[in-house]
Design a protein around this motif. Sequence first.
Motif, PDB file in Angstrom:
ATOM      1  N   ASP A 109      44.212  32.079  44.881  1.00 40.59           N
ATOM      2  CA  ASP A 109      44.882  33.241  44.309  1.00 40.59           C
ATOM      3  C   ASP A 109      44.306  34.570  44.804  1.00 40.59           C
ATOM      4  N   GLU A 110      43.045  34.564  45.235  1.00 40.99           N
ATOM      5  CA  GLU A 110      42.381  35.820  45.548  1.00 40.99           C
ATOM      6  C   GLU A 110      42.564  36.238  47.009  1.00 40.99           C
ATOM      7  N   VAL A 111      42.620  37.546  47.231  1.00 41.96           N
ATOM      8  CA  VAL A 111      42.572  38.072  48.595  1.00 41.96           C
ATOM      9  C   VAL A 111      41.092  38.151  48.978  1.00 41.96           C
ATOM     10  N   VAL A 112      40.769  37.478  50.080  1.00 40.88           N
ATOM     11  CA  VAL A 112      39.383  37.432  50.562  1.00 40.88           C
ATOM     12  C   VAL A 112      39.293  38.269  51.828  1.00 40.88           C
ATOM     13  N   GLU A 113      38.210  38.997  51.929  1.00 38.56           N
ATOM     14  CA  GLU A 113      37.981  39.794  53.141  1.00 38.56           C
ATOM     15  C   GLU A 113      36.581  39.424  53.638  1.00 38.56           C
ATOM     16  N   ILE A 114      36.496  38.954  54.871  1.00 35.34           N
ATOM     17  CA  ILE A 114      35.174  38.577  55.400  1.00 35.34           C
ATOM     18  C   ILE A 114      34.601  39.791  56.140  1.00 35.34           C
ATOM     19  N   PRO A 115      33.526  40.365  55.600  1.00 38.07           N
ATOM     20  CA  PRO A 115      33.001  41.591  56.210  1.00 38.07           C
ATOM     21  C   PRO A 115      32.349  41.335  57.564  1.00 38.07           C
ATOM     22  N   GLU A 116      32.340  42.373  58.390  1.00 40.77           N
ATOM     23  CA  GLU A 116      31.675  42.256  59.689  1.00 40.77           C
ATOM     24  C   GLU A 116      30.215  41.869  59.470  1.00 40.77           C
ATOM     25  N   GLY A 117      29.664  41.114  60.401  1.00 42.95           N
ATOM     26  CA  GLY A 117      28.273  40.681  60.274  1.00 42.95           C
ATOM     27  C   GLY A 117      28.118  39.438  59.403  1.00 42.95           C
ATOM     28  N   HIS A 118      29.267  38.816  59.043  1.00 42.19           N
ATOM     29  CA  HIS A 118      29.210  37.650  58.156  1.00 42.19           C
ATOM     30  C   HIS A 118      30.175  36.568  58.596  1.00 42.19           C
ATOM     31  N   GLY A 120      27.667  32.889  45.174  1.00 41.10           N
ATOM     32  CA  GLY A 120      29.004  33.084  45.722  1.00 41.10           C
ATOM     33  C   GLY A 120      29.994  33.428  44.634  1.00 41.10           C
ATOM     34  N   VAL A 121      31.275  33.332  44.985  1.00 37.25           N
ATOM     35  CA  VAL A 121      32.335  33.656  44.034  1.00 37.25           C
ATOM     36  C   VAL A 121      33.335  32.504  43.988  1.00 37.25           C
ATOM     37  N   ASP A 122      33.690  32.104  42.790  1.00 36.69           N
ATOM     38  CA  ASP A 122      34.669  31.025  42.649  1.00 36.69           C
ATOM     39  C   ASP A 122      36.070  31.523  42.989  1.00 36.69           C
ATOM     40  N   LEU A 123      36.823  30.687  43.697  1.00 35.88           N
ATOM     41  CA  LEU A 123      38.221  30.995  44.008  1.00 35.88           C
ATOM     42  C   LEU A 123      39.100  30.151  43.092  1.00 35.88           C
ATOM     43  N   THR A 124      40.237  30.699  42.707  1.00 39.26           N
ATOM     44  CA  THR A 124      41.103  29.985  41.767  1.00 39.26           C
ATOM     45  C   THR A 124      42.366  29.468  42.443  1.00 39.26           C
ATOM     46  N   LEU A 125      42.976  28.512  41.777  1.00 37.69           N
ATOM     47  CA  LEU A 125      44.161  27.836  42.315  1.00 37.69           C
ATOM     48  C   LEU A 125      45.421  28.646  42.041  1.00 37.69           C
ATOM     49  N   ASP A 126      46.186  28.911  43.108  1.00 39.64           N
ATOM     50  CA  ASP A 126      47.494  29.536  42.909  1.00 39.64           C
ATOM     51  C   ASP A 126      48.562  28.459  43.053  1.00 39.64           C
ATOM     52  N   ALA A 127      48.891  28.115  44.303  1.00 32.67           N
ATOM     53  CA  ALA A 127      49.991  27.171  44.531  1.00 32.67           C
ATOM     54  C   ALA A 127      49.497  25.928  45.260  1.00 32.67           C
ATOM     55  N   ILE A 128      50.287  24.857  45.137  1.00 28.97           N
ATOM     56  CA  ILE A 128      49.976  23.593  45.814  1.00 28.97           C
ATOM     57  C   ILE A 128      51.201  23.165  46.638  1.00 28.97           C
ATOM     58  N   PHE A 129      50.942  22.726  47.845  1.00 24.50           N
ATOM     59  CA  PHE A 129      52.030  22.301  48.740  1.00 24.50           C
ATOM     60  C   PHE A 129      51.773  20.878  49.229  1.00 24.50           C
ATOM     61  N   GLU A 130      52.888  20.173  49.497  1.00 22.13           N
ATOM     62  CA  GLU A 130      52.797  18.826  50.055  1.00 22.13           C
ATOM     63  C   GLU A 130      53.441  18.852  51.433  1.00 22.13           C
ATOM     64  N   GLU A 184      32.355  41.817  45.998  1.00 19.01           N
ATOM     65  CA  GLU A 184      32.883  43.104  46.478  1.00 19.01           C
ATOM     66  C   GLU A 184      33.973  42.892  47.521  1.00 19.01           C
ATOM     67  N   HIS A 185      34.111  41.645  47.989  1.00 22.15           N
ATOM     68  CA  HIS A 185      35.069  41.355  49.057  1.00 22.15           C
ATOM     69  C   HIS A 185      36.128  40.338  48.633  1.00 22.15           C
ATOM     70  N   VAL A 186      36.245  40.127  47.332  1.00 20.58           N
ATOM     71  CA  VAL A 186      37.226  39.183  46.787  1.00 20.58           C
ATOM     72  C   VAL A 186      37.957  39.897  45.659  1.00 20.58           C
ATOM     73  N   ARG A 187      39.290  39.919  45.733  1.00 18.96           N
ATOM     74  CA  ARG A 187      40.003  40.609  44.655  1.00 18.96           C
ATOM     75  C   ARG A 187      41.268  39.876  44.249  1.00 18.96           C
ATOM     76  N   GLN A 197      34.272  27.494  45.748  1.00 19.70           N
ATOM     77  CA  GLN A 197      33.330  28.623  45.767  1.00 19.70           C
ATOM     78  C   GLN A 197      33.167  29.137  47.195  1.00 19.70           C
ATOM     79  N   LEU A 198      33.315  30.460  47.334  1.00 17.51           N
ATOM     80  CA  LEU A 198      33.163  31.134  48.638  1.00 17.51           C
ATOM     81  C   LEU A 198      31.753  31.698  48.750  1.00 17.51           C
ATOM     82  N   VAL A 199      31.093  31.390  49.860  1.00 17.45           N
ATOM     83  CA  VAL A 199      29.778  31.971  50.118  1.00 17.45           C
ATOM     84  C   VAL A 199      29.818  32.706  51.460  1.00 17.45           C
ATOM     85  N   PHE A 200      28.938  33.686  51.613  1.00 16.82           N
ATOM     86  CA  PHE A 200      28.839  34.452  52.865  1.00 16.82           C
ATOM     87  C   PHE A 200      27.462  34.252  53.482  1.00 16.82           C
TER      88      PHE A 200
END
Length: 164
Positions: A79-88, A24-34, A10-13, A138-141
């Motif tokens: 790639d995903e916008v993550v929002e860390i909810p209050e209390g977490h 949790g929810v898996d996060l995907t790869l967007d860009a890579i930097f050196e 509900e907090h990853v889009r 993988q993102l966990v709260f």
Amino acid sequence: MYRDGAYVSEHVRPTTHAQIQPNGVDLTLDAIFEPLEPGRITRNDTEIGKRQRVASAELDRKVPETYYLEPGGYVVRYDEVVEIPEGHVGFVYPRSSLMRNGCMLDTAVWDAGYEGRGEGLLEVHHDIELERGARIAQLVFAEADHEGTYEGTYQGENYETPRD
Ligand SMILES: O=c1ccn([C@H]2C[C@H](O)[C@@H](COP(=O)(O)OP(=O)(O)OP(=O)(O)O)O2)c(=O)[nH]1
């Protein structure tokens, strides 16, 4: 207590069904930097050194885009916008398939109130091919007490960065 994957989603889009895991929810790869130049961390300030985006492999003109990485340290943007909810508090772990292939993701603490498309350090110990959009982390709260919410430098980072 750690929350379940449905709550994290509900907090990853955006999130697809395939990304939602039991814990949790898996996060995907967007860009890579050196990193190209030294960064600097002083008592009062932080400077991120200049870095260069890694081009996807031209070999075989693979679709979707594929990165071929040789051993080294790279910064990856999810790639995903993550929002860390209050209390977490949020923690990101590498997907075990990445680790089993001789690579590792190093991550820091994701603070309550943070919102953005974050980054991680990818350690490549053995050559690997990574498709853009592949699940790498993988993102966990965990529920957590905190004073105030995140208002640091990285609030809202990469929010508007176009996915070219
Ligand atoms: O592996 C991580 C860990 C955290 N973050 C995001 C979420 C976190 O809330 C934010 C800031 O992290 P931190 O507080 O560690 O940054 P800092 O270096 O202390 O900078 P500042 O004091 O400006 O926040 O960066 C990531 O993108 N990747």
